[in-house]
Design an enzyme around this catalytic site. Structure first.
Site, short mmCIF file in Angstrom:
data_model
loop_
_atom_site.label_atom_id
_atom_site.label_comp_id
_atom_site.label_asym_id
_atom_site.label_seq_id
_atom_site.Cartn_x
_atom_site.Cartn_y
_atom_site.Cartn_z
N ASP A 92 -45.84 -10.21 93.40
CA ASP A 92 -46.92 -10.57 94.29
C ASP A 92 -47.57 -11.73 93.42
O ASP A 92 -47.69 -12.88 93.72
CB ASP A 92 -47.93 -9.58 94.06
CG ASP A 92 -47.78 -8.45 95.23
OD1 ASP A 92 -48.30 -8.85 96.48
OD2 ASP A 92 -47.08 -7.46 94.72
N THR A 192 -47.42 -5.07 100.92
CA THR A 192 -46.59 -4.65 99.48
C THR A 192 -46.01 -3.28 99.48
O THR A 192 -44.93 -3.01 98.84
CB THR A 192 -47.70 -4.81 98.47
OG1 THR A 192 -48.33 -6.17 98.46
CG2 THR A 192 -47.15 -4.62 97.18
#
Length: 425
Positions: A92, A192
């Site tokens: 990320d 995610t």
């Protein structure tokens, strides 16, 4: 929010070939597939240069995700958890740093609105591994290593470069006003949890450009996309094996939505993988025949349509007019937009919760991809999503009731059903 020049539709064809149909769905395969860096010429796309750059950057960001995921699956500790308890990884932060660095190099005057900031990294400490303790510098070093071989430029990156790049899109980086603005919107990894779940789970790197209040272009990269035929998408007993996975989807206002296969190999930008294919939403016009997506965190019973239809996840099940099919699409909103824009799903419906903030990066790029593929996006009252409603940060949207994404043909009917069976505020 409107899309720039939404009435325009570009027909791509060889310069010496006549165009014989006003219906883009009627294009024969030679006209529907384009081999080039983008599937439309610069003179047809005002932001052609920006879109070319965005495609290249998102592809490199997807490769970063693949590399980091390999280290995750090998047991290396790269999983973190933010204060809001959502999982976040080196990927990320690495994706946001990489994309921020590249966009700042190419378009330094255009600000970035993105999900992450470096505050967590600067304050975080890592649990001891084999008796050794590591502080936040260890995390930054891991991100630096992930970004280093994907970034452009000859000068080596430093930890400060990475942290500053992440913060360029953070919550305190930009302050807008009520006037129209031009800015990038980035979701470094949408889904995610899907990224962490396994090799077949969908996740998306999403990047959009908003110009004077309208979405100008968007790019979604999905490394784990599998090219299943729709007939076997939900059939667990099928022996058909999916073809090579991974796609890049692009949309430009007035030029349609297109996709091509994603190459996990750095430097492989040409050849057969650079054949673009036009994307269209599906043709479902009956609600009970449509394929639905809902958030993983919400159940069908939570949706107002549950008062009219029950649901199943088994495509092989014999259904009547009171049963709809739910598609398994894993995590993240952009994965669902990708499903609708590609024609694999008909509807994505999300209900807002009082305690949940709806973020702009979870929707912006998906909206233009669906709209340019012939679909429609609105809140539950039928209003377009207003990405400028947050006049200061441009980070939050306020959809009434929730978000409805459809193939267009079902939009009016579903909006009426929702308003009749829910309290839209």
């Amino acid at each position: 929010m409107a899309v720039l020049n939404p009435s325009l539709r570009l027909a791509i064809r060889p310069s010496d070939a006549p165009f014989r149909s006003s219906n883009p769905r009627a294009l024969s395969p030679p006209f529907a597939l384009i081999r080039s860096s983008l599937p439309f010429p610069p003179e047809k796309a005002r932001f052609h240069r920006e879109l070319e750059a965005a495609v290249d950057i998102v592809q490199r960001a997807c490769r970063l995700c693949i590399d980091v995921k390999k280290s995750l699956l090998s047991g290396d500790r790269r999983i973190l958890e933010k204060d809001d308890r959502t999982p976040v990884t080196i990927a990320d932060f690495g994706v946001q740093a990489l994309i921020s660095l590249e966009l700042n190099r190419l378009f330094p005057s255009i600000p970035l609105v993105a999900e992450e900031d470096s505050g967590f990294l600067r304050s975080n400490s890592v649990e001891p591994i084999d008796g050794e303790g590591y502080d936040g510098d260890f995390l930054v070093e891991a991100i630096l290593n992930a970004v280093g071989d994907k970034a452009s430029g000859s000068d080596p990156l430093t930890s400060d470069d990475v942290l500053e790049a992440i913060d360029r899109g953070g919550k305190d980086a930009n302050s807008f006003d009520a006037e129209p603005a031009t800015y990038w919107v980035l979701d470094p990894i949408d889904g995610t949890r899907g990224f962490l779940r396994g090799s077949d789970a969908l996740y998306v790197v999403g990047l959009a450009l908003i110009v004077k209040g309208e979405i100008a272009l968007g790019v979604m990269g999905c490394p784990n996309w599998k090219n299943y035929p729709l007939s076997v998408e939900n059939n667990k007993n099928s022996k058909i094996v999916a073809s090579e996975g991974g796609i890049i989807m692009v949309a430009h206002a007035g030029c349609g939505t297109w996709k091509k296969k994603f190459s996990p190999v750095i430097g492989n930008y040409r050849g057969t993988l650079d054949i673009w294919q036009r994307c269209f939403v599906d043709n479902s016009s009956l609600v009970h025949e449509a394929r639905f997506c809902i958030p993983d965190s919400q159940s069908w019973e939570f949706m107002p349509l549950s008062a009219l239809f029950s649901s199943t996840i088994d495509d092989a099940e014999c259904r009547d007019e009171k049963v709809v099919l739910l598609m398994p699409t894993c995590c993240g909103s952009l994965c669902k937009y990708l499903m609708v824009a590609s024609g694999r799903a008909s509807v994505f419906i999300l209900r807002t919760r009082a305690q949940t903030v709806i973020k702009v990066w979870d929707h912006a790029v998906g909206v233009i991809c669906v709209n340019e593929a012939g679909g429609q996006v609105s809140d539950w009252s039928g209003n377009q999503l207003d990405f400028a409603a947050d006049t200061i940060g441009r980070r939050i949207i306020f959809p009434s009731g929730g978000v409805l994404v459809t193939n267009g043909k079902l939009h009016g009917e579903l909006t009426e059903m929702i308003s009749s069976n829910s309290s839209v505020v």
